[in-house]
Design an enzyme around this catalytic site. Structure first.
Site, PDB file in Angstrom:
ATOM      1  N   SER A 176     -37.507  50.331  67.079  1.00 30.91           N
ATOM      2  CA  SER A 176     -38.795  50.746  66.244  1.00 30.91           C
ATOM      3  C   SER A 176     -38.794  52.263  66.194  1.00 30.91           C
ATOM      4  CB  SER A 176     -39.945  50.116  66.666  1.00 30.91           C
ATOM      5  OG  SER A 176     -40.195  50.452  68.307  1.00 30.91           O
ATOM      6  N   HIS A 204     -38.923  44.765  62.752  1.00 27.48           N
ATOM      7  CA  HIS A 204     -38.393  45.729  61.757  1.00 27.48           C
ATOM      8  C   HIS A 204     -37.229  45.257  60.823  1.00 27.48           C
ATOM      9  CE1 HIS A 204     -40.998  48.965  63.083  1.00 27.48           C
ATOM     10  NE2 HIS A 204     -40.819  48.409  64.267  1.00 27.48           N
ATOM     11  N   LYS A 235     -45.401  44.100  59.053  1.00 28.72           N
ATOM     12  CA  LYS A 235     -44.507  45.122  58.809  1.00 28.72           C
ATOM     13  C   LYS A 235     -44.067  45.097  57.137  1.00 28.72           C
ATOM     14  CE  LYS A 235     -44.232  47.122  63.228  1.00 28.72           C
ATOM     15  NZ  LYS A 235     -44.494  46.813  64.312  1.00 28.72           N
TER      16      LYS A 235
HETATM   17  C1  LIG Z   1     -44.861  46.675  65.730  1.00 32.41           C
HETATM   18  C2  LIG Z   1     -44.030  45.808  66.561  1.00 32.41           C
HETATM   19  C3  LIG Z   1     -44.466  44.699  67.385  1.00 32.41           C
HETATM   20  C4  LIG Z   1     -45.889  44.433  67.336  1.00 32.41           C
HETATM   21  O1  LIG Z   1     -46.038  43.997  65.962  1.00 32.41           O
HETATM   22  P1  LIG Z   1     -47.832  43.756  65.552  1.00 32.41           P
HETATM   23  O2  LIG Z   1     -47.825  42.709  64.718  1.00 32.41           O
HETATM   24  O3  LIG Z   1     -48.086  45.259  65.002  1.00 32.41           O
HETATM   25  O4  LIG Z   1     -48.648  43.707  66.734  1.00 32.41           O
HETATM   26  C5  LIG Z   1     -43.743  44.155  68.293  1.00 32.41           C
HETATM   27  N1  LIG Z   1     -42.397  44.634  68.560  1.00 32.41           N
HETATM   28  C6  LIG Z   1     -41.748  45.643  67.552  1.00 32.41           C
HETATM   29  C7  LIG Z   1     -40.345  45.909  67.865  1.00 32.41           C
HETATM   30  C8  LIG Z   1     -42.535  46.338  66.959  1.00 32.41           C
HETATM   31  O5  LIG Z   1     -42.239  47.485  66.220  1.00 32.41           O
END
Ligand SMILES: *Cc1c(COP(=O)(O)O)cnc(C)c1O
Length: 387
Positions: A176, A204, A235
């Site tokens: 991320s 992602h 996302k």
């Molecule tokens: C954003 C993210 C999460 C958490 O997801 P949310 O739905 O925002 O709680 C978990 N793992 C990674 C790698 C992320 O980038």
């Protein structure tokens, strides 16, 4: 009582004090913050689906039909036919037997790891894995062995040293904060050799990589070799929620034991329908992804030619490493004055000394927007000695 104001002033002195910027518009490439329009490079809304017209319409219809709240937890009165539909859709999208939807990706990660693992387990976790994975590992009570970022040699050594009765390798698919891709082929090889369960957090990757945008695991053609497919609906999918996909037994077990699934109110209908619609759009829009890939390559190449150190990766997350937290915040603030919002990412999100602007692209950015951004990145990058 602890002296919180002293703790806060220490954070401030180290450039680590955090506050929110409040957006007064839709989550588009150009957003409004406190009356000021800025180009944002930092949103996870990679495909612009947070405010796609068809999705908004579908969600509005769901509100008319089902209301705004779900009124219960999933195992009591909070499961709608929509939840079932979404879980089937995710399983089909990810090429697994079944799926389970959580309130967020964070809850999915802490929920699955703490339900599956306990003190009899050893978890091998990439050093740069998302905080929610780390929290899940800590919550589980398992022995946590962190290996060097994407370093298969180190992972192999750590497996040979620490292999236990039950073992899990867990990694982000796309990282991320770095935008690089995990070496899943090598990880699967180790998993087969040492009989280790594998889990990939593809927050992602979905919508960006893989067949019909189904993510990093599919990009490597490893759908049936990874045991636990984790993802988020917040996302590329543009809504809210998280999920675990995998074999029927895994999902049924989680439904019975996973505390962050059980002890919380289920997702509301409008969000569920938004996710359903978004997955549809992703699955049927290879052209959008192709164009996006083109933009990603172009932007990375431009940055490189301006003197920034960026990898030629194929992901929309492009970190611009600055170094100190203070200077990163300064860079971000100067750009903000020019109408560009690229968030400063600092410890503990990234290791000390690697603070960065985390630029992320959206398929809905225009080349014109990005050229404007490049111009000021160059100008102030030079001024601040970043390039
Ligand atoms: C954003 C993210 C999460 C958490 O997801 P949310 O739905 O925002 O709680 C978990 N793992 C990674 C790698 C992320 O980038």
């Amino acid at each position: 009582m602890v002296n919180l104001s002293q703790k806060l002033s220490i954070l401030d002195k180290n450039g680590l004090y955090r506050d929110c910027k409040y957006i007064c518009s839709e989550q588009k490439p150009i957003i409004n913050i406190d009356g000021k329009n800025v180009i944002v490079l930092g949103s996870n809304n990679y495909l612009g689906l947070c405010n796609h017209d068809d999705i908004k319409q579908a969600s509005k219809k769901a509100i008319d039909m089902y209301g705004v709240g779900s009124g219960g937890s999933r195992l009591t009165t909070g499961s709608f036919d929509l939840h079932n539909e979404l879980e089937q859709k995710i399983a089909q999208f990810k090429g697994t037997e079944k799926a389970l939807v959580y309130g967020t990706g964070y809850m999915a990660n802490i929920g699955v790891i703490s339900a599956l693992c306990n003190k009899d387990w050893v978890i091998f976790s990439d050093k740069y894995n998302h905080a929610s994975i780390v929290d899940g590992c800590l919550l589980s009570g398992a022995k946590l062995v962190r290996y060097k970022h994407c370093d298969i040699e180190d992972l192999t050594v750590k497996i040979k040293t620490h292999l236990g009765k039950n073992n899990l390798i867990v990694t982000d698919g796309i990282f991320s904060m770095d935008g690089d891709i995990a070496p899943l082929n090598d990880i699967v090889e180790l998993s087969l050799k040492y009989n280790i369960i594998t889990m990939v957090d593809d927050a992602h990757g979905v919508g960006v990589l893989g067949e019909n945008g189904s993510g990093t695991i599919s990009h490597f053609n490893l759908n049936d070799k990874i045991h636990i497919h984790m993802g988020t609906l917040s996302k590329s999918i543009g809504s809210i929620g998280g999920y675990i996909a995998g074999k029927k037994d895994l999902i049924d077990y989680l439904r019975n034991t996973s505390r962050s699934f059980i002890f919380t109110t289920s997702l509301p209908p409008a969000s569920i329908v938004a996710s359903l619609k978004a997955i549809d759009i992703i699955q049927n829009n290879n052209k959008m992804r192709e164009n996006f890939q083109h933009m990603i390559k172009w932007f990375r190449k431009e940055l490189l030619s301006l003197g920034f150190e960026v990898a030629q990766s194929i992901t929309p997350i492009v970190p611009i490493i600055v170094g100190s937290a203070e200077k990163t915040v300064q860079f971000s603030n100067i750009l903000f004055d020019k109408g560009i919002y690229i968030p400063a990412i600092r410890p503990p999100s990234v290791p000390r000394g690697t603070s960065r602007l985390r630029a992320s692209l959206m398929a809905t950015h225009t080349y014109e927007d990005l050229k404007y951004v490049l111009k000021y990145l160059y100008q102030y990058g030079k001024k601040l000695g970043v390039i």
